[in-house]
Design a protein around this motif. Structure first.
Motif, short mmCIF file in Angstrom:
data_model
loop_
_atom_site.label_atom_id
_atom_site.label_comp_id
_atom_site.label_asym_id
_atom_site.label_seq_id
_atom_site.Cartn_x
_atom_site.Cartn_y
_atom_site.Cartn_z
N CYS A 112 42.21 35.37 51.18
CA CYS A 112 41.73 36.67 51.45
C CYS A 112 40.32 36.66 51.25
CB CYS A 112 42.30 37.62 50.54
SG CYS A 112 43.94 37.80 50.55
N LEU A 113 39.55 35.56 51.45
CA LEU A 113 38.10 35.50 51.29
C LEU A 113 37.31 36.17 52.59
CD1 LEU A 113 37.29 32.01 49.59
CD2 LEU A 113 37.26 34.39 48.77
N ALA A 114 38.09 35.75 53.65
CA ALA A 114 37.51 36.29 54.85
C ALA A 114 37.54 37.83 55.02
CB ALA A 114 38.14 35.80 56.10
N THR A 115 38.58 38.51 54.51
CA THR A 115 38.58 39.86 54.28
C THR A 115 38.04 40.57 53.15
OG1 THR A 115 41.25 39.51 54.99
CG2 THR A 115 40.57 41.74 54.15
N TRP A 116 37.59 39.76 52.34
CA TRP A 116 36.71 40.17 51.33
C TRP A 116 35.48 40.75 51.50
CZ3 TRP A 116 37.06 40.22 45.70
CH2 TRP A 116 35.78 40.41 45.08
N SER A 117 34.88 40.00 52.79
CA SER A 117 33.75 40.35 53.32
C SER A 117 33.85 41.63 54.21
CB SER A 117 33.03 39.31 53.99
OG SER A 117 32.71 38.22 52.95
N ARG A 118 34.97 41.58 54.81
CA ARG A 118 35.28 42.64 55.86
C ARG A 118 35.51 44.00 55.38
NH1 ARG A 118 38.09 38.71 58.51
NH2 ARG A 118 39.88 39.96 58.29
N ALA A 119 36.30 43.93 54.37
CA ALA A 119 36.93 45.30 53.92
C ALA A 119 35.88 46.16 53.44
CB ALA A 119 37.98 45.03 52.89
N GLU A 120 36.26 47.57 53.57
CA GLU A 120 35.08 48.48 53.23
C GLU A 120 35.22 48.75 51.53
OE1 GLU A 120 34.59 52.05 55.42
OE2 GLU A 120 35.70 51.41 56.93
N LEU A 121 36.11 48.73 51.27
CA LEU A 121 36.57 48.76 49.73
C LEU A 121 37.53 47.87 49.29
CD1 LEU A 121 36.14 50.81 47.45
CD2 LEU A 121 38.41 51.74 48.13
N VAL A 122 37.31 46.96 48.06
CA VAL A 122 38.14 45.87 47.65
C VAL A 122 38.48 46.29 46.19
CG1 VAL A 122 37.96 43.54 46.69
CG2 VAL A 122 36.88 44.08 48.88
N LEU A 123 39.69 46.28 46.10
CA LEU A 123 40.56 46.72 44.58
C LEU A 123 40.97 45.51 44.16
CD1 LEU A 123 42.05 50.05 45.71
CD2 LEU A 123 39.71 49.59 44.63
N VAL A 124 40.62 44.81 43.06
CA VAL A 124 41.19 43.54 42.33
C VAL A 124 42.08 43.93 41.29
CG1 VAL A 124 40.60 41.32 41.21
CG2 VAL A 124 38.97 42.24 43.06
N GLY A 125 43.21 43.64 41.39
CA GLY A 125 44.25 43.86 40.25
C GLY A 125 43.82 43.02 38.90
N VAL A 126 44.16 43.80 37.80
CA VAL A 126 43.64 42.91 36.53
C VAL A 126 44.47 41.67 36.39
CG1 VAL A 126 43.18 44.96 35.28
CG2 VAL A 126 45.25 44.26 35.26
N ASP A 127 45.59 41.60 37.07
CA ASP A 127 46.28 40.13 36.96
C ASP A 127 45.62 39.09 37.61
OD1 ASP A 127 46.97 42.03 39.15
OD2 ASP A 127 48.58 40.31 39.79
N LEU A 128 44.88 39.38 38.64
CA LEU A 128 44.20 38.38 39.55
C LEU A 128 42.47 38.28 39.12
CD1 LEU A 128 46.20 38.50 42.89
CD2 LEU A 128 46.61 36.97 40.99
N ALA A 129 42.14 39.15 38.40
CA ALA A 129 40.73 39.04 38.22
C ALA A 129 40.25 37.81 37.74
CB ALA A 129 40.33 40.20 36.88
N GLU A 130 40.79 37.02 36.74
CA GLU A 130 40.19 35.62 36.65
C GLU A 130 40.21 34.83 37.68
OE1 GLU A 130 38.61 35.00 33.96
OE2 GLU A 130 38.97 36.81 32.62
N GLN A 131 41.45 34.86 38.25
CA GLN A 131 41.47 33.93 39.75
C GLN A 131 40.00 34.39 40.59
OE1 GLN A 131 45.14 33.30 41.58
NE2 GLN A 131 46.10 33.60 39.69
N VAL A 132 39.71 35.72 40.85
CA VAL A 132 38.77 35.88 41.89
C VAL A 132 37.47 35.17 41.04
CG1 VAL A 132 37.43 37.85 42.59
CG2 VAL A 132 40.01 37.84 42.71
N VAL A 133 37.21 35.39 39.65
CA VAL A 133 36.15 34.94 39.12
C VAL A 133 35.99 33.33 39.59
CG1 VAL A 133 34.75 34.34 36.97
CG2 VAL A 133 35.95 36.34 37.26
#
Length: 335
Positions: free
Chosen positions: A36-57
């Motif tokens: 979802c990295l491409a969508t990460w930059s295009r989305a107007e608002l990004v909501l990261v669930g606590v369950d995936l926060a460390e993976q995003v880091v």
């Protein structure tokens, strides 16, 4: 893609997706942050669930605004991950659901705020409210416009425009609310006629609530192409309101008393950049007005025939191709 939700948690999904649906915004749900990295930059608002926060880091996506970590009773450890990915906040659901609803309400609105123009009379009876109404009427023929009545002792901009019977929220109603107000909610809530909205008072006893104005004006600019402030020259909060304007128009007749009063007003404001004079007929010329006030003349408005009759009929001051229409066009198209 307006909203990106990164989560594999069923409870987080079930808490967020219905809120997006209620707000009328599209949401993409992704369970693999790497995909979802491409969508990460295009989305107007990004909501990261606590369950995936460390993976995003671990992925170290590029920093961007409008990122929030969401979860149900998130643990304290998640705040470290939120800081690492540049999240603005950690949203505790369902307690913070009202805040999230307000944030979703602005999705799809303009990325940068619209233009805010303040209009103030340099002397009493200069015609500032009439010009403010004309500017709003002219621009509303082209794009969403909000006319804000910041003169508690004035006649009311809704009366000058024949909109006093239109339903919608007034200053009194907004003063009773708390928290952030979405741009869309404000635009749809005030009295409107086509693209023109007005924010004024409903009762005889009026007072501009400064904290409410501080909350409302940013939302007004996000939700409208143009916001026109009809300012009161003797209001104690005039200086703060002027600082929130991109442009300031000071209306004055070119007479000796009016220019003297205008010069005193300009001196108290301490603002010369992005401010200009709109002059009305008098014994003195434009050069005299500029010399006395220190401001450039940006428009001249002659007396308009039939103005009072048009206002009394609920048509507003902008009728036909008169002096007010020409001034509104030159002032708004020049910027």
């Amino acid at each position: 893609m307006p909203v990106l939700l990164l989560t594999r948690s069923g409870p987080v999904h079930d808490a967020v997706v219905p809120l997006c649906a209620a707000a009328g915004v599209e949401v993409e749900v992704g369970g693999d942050p790497a995909l979802c990295l491409a969508t990460w930059s295009r989305a107007e608002l990004v909501l990261v669930g606590v369950d995936l926060a460390e993976q995003v880091v671990a992925l170290a996506p590029p920093r961007r605004p409008d990122v929030h970590v969401v979860g149900l009773s998130p643990a304290d450890t998640v705040f470290r991950a939120a800081v690492a990915i540049g999240a603005t906040s950690v949203v505790d659901l369902p307690d913070a659901a009202p805040w999230l609803v307000e944030a979703l309400a602005d999705v799809g609105e303009r990325a940068s705020p619209g233009r805010t123009v303040g209009v103030v009379g340099g002397a009493g009876g200069a015609g500032a409210t009439t010009l403010a109404c004309a500017l709003a009427q002219w621009h509303a023929l082209r794009a969403p416009t909000l006319l804000v009545d910041a003169d508690p002792l004035g006649a009311g901009v809704d009366r000058l425009l024949g909109m006093e019977e239109r339903p919608g929220v007034r200053w009194e109603g907004l003063a009773d609310t708390a928290g952030r107000l979405g741009a869309r909610a404000l635009r749809e809530g005030v009295p409107r006629r086509d693209h023109l909205g007005v924010l004024t008072w409903s009762g005889l006893q009026r007072r501009l609530d400064v904290p409410t104005a501080r909350r409302i004006l940013p939302s007004a600019a996000r939700g409208h192409d143009l916001v026109v402030l009809d300012l009161a020259r003797q209001d104690p909060c005039l200086g703060e309101l002027v600082e929130r304007c991109d442009d300031l128009l000071v209306v004055t007749p070119t007479t000796v008393p009016a220019l003297a009063a205008t010069a005193r007003l300009v001196a108290t404001l301490g603002r010369e950049a992005d401010a200009g004079l709109v002059v009305r007929p008098g014994a003195l010329g434009d050069a005299d007005a500029e010399r006395v006030t220190g401001l450039p003349v940006v428009a001249s408005v002659a007396d308009q025939r039939g103005l009072s009759a048009a206002v009394d009929r609920g048509l507003g001051p902008l009728t036909g191709r008169g002096p007010l229409a020409r001034a509104a066009r030159s002032l708004l198209e020049a910027a």
